[in-house]
Enzyme design. Sequence first.
Site, PDB file in Angstrom:
ATOM      1  N   LYS A 227       0.833  -1.209   0.000  1.00  0.00           N
ATOM      2  CA  LYS A 227       0.000   0.000   0.000  1.00  0.00           C
ATOM      3  C   LYS A 227       0.866   1.258   0.000  1.00  0.00           C
ATOM      4  O   LYS A 227       0.358   2.366  -0.070  1.00  0.00           O
ATOM      5  CB  LYS A 227      -0.921   0.000   1.223  1.00  0.00           C
ATOM      6  CG  LYS A 227      -1.930  -1.147   1.209  1.00  0.00           C
ATOM      7  CD  LYS A 227      -2.820  -1.076   2.427  1.00  0.00           C
ATOM      8  CE  LYS A 227      -3.555  -2.362   2.706  1.00  0.00           C
ATOM      9  NZ  LYS A 227      -4.581  -2.697   1.726  1.00  0.00           N
ATOM     10  N   CYS A 365     -13.422  -5.369   3.501  1.00  0.00           N
ATOM     11  CA  CYS A 365     -12.929  -6.172   4.641  1.00  0.00           C
ATOM     12  C   CYS A 365     -13.153  -5.424   5.953  1.00  0.00           C
ATOM     13  O   CYS A 365     -12.322  -5.497   6.868  1.00  0.00           O
ATOM     14  CB  CYS A 365     -11.469  -6.550   4.498  1.00  0.00           C
ATOM     15  SG  CYS A 365     -11.111  -7.460   3.003  1.00  0.00           S
TER      16      CYS A 365
HETATM   17  N1  C6P Z   1      -6.913  -3.239   3.187  1.00  0.00           N
HETATM   18  C1  C6P Z   1      -8.309  -2.430   1.369  1.00  0.00           C
HETATM   19  O1  C6P Z   1      -8.734  -2.461   0.212  1.00  0.00           O
HETATM   20  P1  C6P Z   1      -2.712  -6.902   4.118  1.00  0.00           P
HETATM   21  O2  C6P Z   1      -3.775  -7.648   3.382  1.00  0.00           O
HETATM   22  O3  C6P Z   1      -2.090  -7.726   5.232  1.00  0.00           O
HETATM   23  O4  C6P Z   1      -1.697  -6.253   3.235  1.00  0.00           O
HETATM   24  O5  C6P Z   1      -3.446  -5.645   4.813  1.00  0.00           O
HETATM   25  C2  C6P Z   1      -4.554  -5.866   5.633  1.00  0.00           C
HETATM   26  C3  C6P Z   1      -5.090  -4.572   6.128  1.00  0.00           C
HETATM   27  C4  C6P Z   1      -4.976  -4.285   7.470  1.00  0.00           C
HETATM   28  N2  C6P Z   1      -5.427  -3.136   7.980  1.00  0.00           N
HETATM   29  C5  C6P Z   1      -5.986  -2.198   7.199  1.00  0.00           C
HETATM   30  C6  C6P Z   1      -6.430  -0.906   7.821  1.00  0.00           C
HETATM   31  C7  C6P Z   1      -6.129  -2.433   5.840  1.00  0.00           C
HETATM   32  O6  C6P Z   1      -6.689  -1.497   5.081  1.00  0.00           O
HETATM   33  C8  C6P Z   1      -5.698  -3.652   5.278  1.00  0.00           C
HETATM   34  C9  C6P Z   1      -5.880  -3.958   3.822  1.00  0.00           C
HETATM   35  C10 C6P Z   1      -7.153  -3.340   1.756  1.00  0.00           C
HETATM   36  O7  C6P Z   1      -8.756  -1.648   2.192  1.00  0.00           O
HETATM   37  C11 C6P Z   1      -7.363  -4.716   1.253  1.00  0.00           C
HETATM   38  S1  C6P Z   1      -8.700  -5.546   2.049  1.00  0.00           S
END
Ligand code: C6P
Length: 407
Positions: A227, A365
Amino acid sequence: MGALDLTAIRNDFPILHQEVHGQPLVYLDNAASSQKPNLVIDAISDYYRQDNANVHRGVHRLSQRATDAYEAARGKVRGFVNAKSDKEIIFVRGATEAINLVAQSFVRPMLSVGDEILISHMEHHANIVPWQMLCEQTGAKLKVIPMTLTGELDLSGFDTLLTERTKIMAIGHVSNALGTVNPVKDMIAKAHAKNIPVLLDGAQAVPHMAVDVQDLDCDFYVFSGHKMFAPTGIGAMYGKQALLEDMAPWQGGGDMILSVSFEHTQYNELPYKFEAGTPHISGAIGLGAAIDYMNMIGVDKIAQHEHNLLVAATEKVTALDGVRIIGTAQNKASVLSFMIDGVHPHDVGTIFDQQGVAIRTGHHCAQPVMQFFGIPATARASFAFYNTMEEVDALVLGIKKVQELFA
Ligand code: C6P
């Protein structure tokens, strides 16, 4: 503070220069995953072309170069979040893995039946489910800080939620579904006054603002590389050294040990104790390059430009009839979630795509957020520093197009 040179910046991101359905790509799905600059792509490619070998294992030159580059990346992450020592930076797959690590390695050994874990109503599933699993495993209880209709934390009863049974508070720095920037520094101070450790989920904060873990005084800070302009499959966990020293390893395997016999294994020192197996070496190097790139642009300039985009987008979307913004907190970063009257967000996303505009639609999510607002999903535009005011206009045009089609 000068404005960003967006032409030069956009030239650093090859993927942005393409058409989708015959329209120039407008990428507004940065909260899901950001795009990568040449500096990151080249760092990964150079690593595989010149230095590829396993780390911490070989005396040969390539292994030493790979190790140096991997450890240099750790130093860049330390500087990026202003941790005291490289020992406090653990490379992980991403925010999700880091939260599971803290849940299992730090919190689980402290828990008895009836103990409490405090999260908030606006968490991503990654900061809900690992704690629920832990509650099932130990008989602990999940407590939730409520939310207001503006999408801010309702802290009126916060003091009573921090009890002598609270073993950790785990909250998001920035909400992925609403964009809310939470008042984490004050919340941490209050939790610490009751000796409660705090984990911050910084997945949506690090791409957009300067983060100083010493100033925040959080105990753990976790984030994902993808991100923040780095590759997928790499992220970092900051933990205070004294806490990490006392924690047992999460996973066992190579590299996290000093010596192994069938009778006894001696674990490695920090940070290697928590990095079992061959790590994502190229990912870490890519993350280091992403940090170099963000520092070159200037994190404060990034924050200012994105703030300008968000303010403009919010004003323009608010001026439209039949559109409702979900998440109207005072302090927001990057995210504009919205509903168009009478149109399902998935249809909104499809029509946007036809116009070359990439947004995310769904529950993001964060299903409890959707349940709170009584909606199945939202359409979400999320900005990065390479987005332009013209792209804000494309967002507004997209909404008008949807309204025309559904009139
Ligand atoms: N949010 C979104 O589209 P990972 O999957 O481990 O890289 O990140 C998880 C995660 C944890 N906390 C927050 C606040 C997030 O936004 C996310 C990932 C993405 O909002 C994909 S669901």
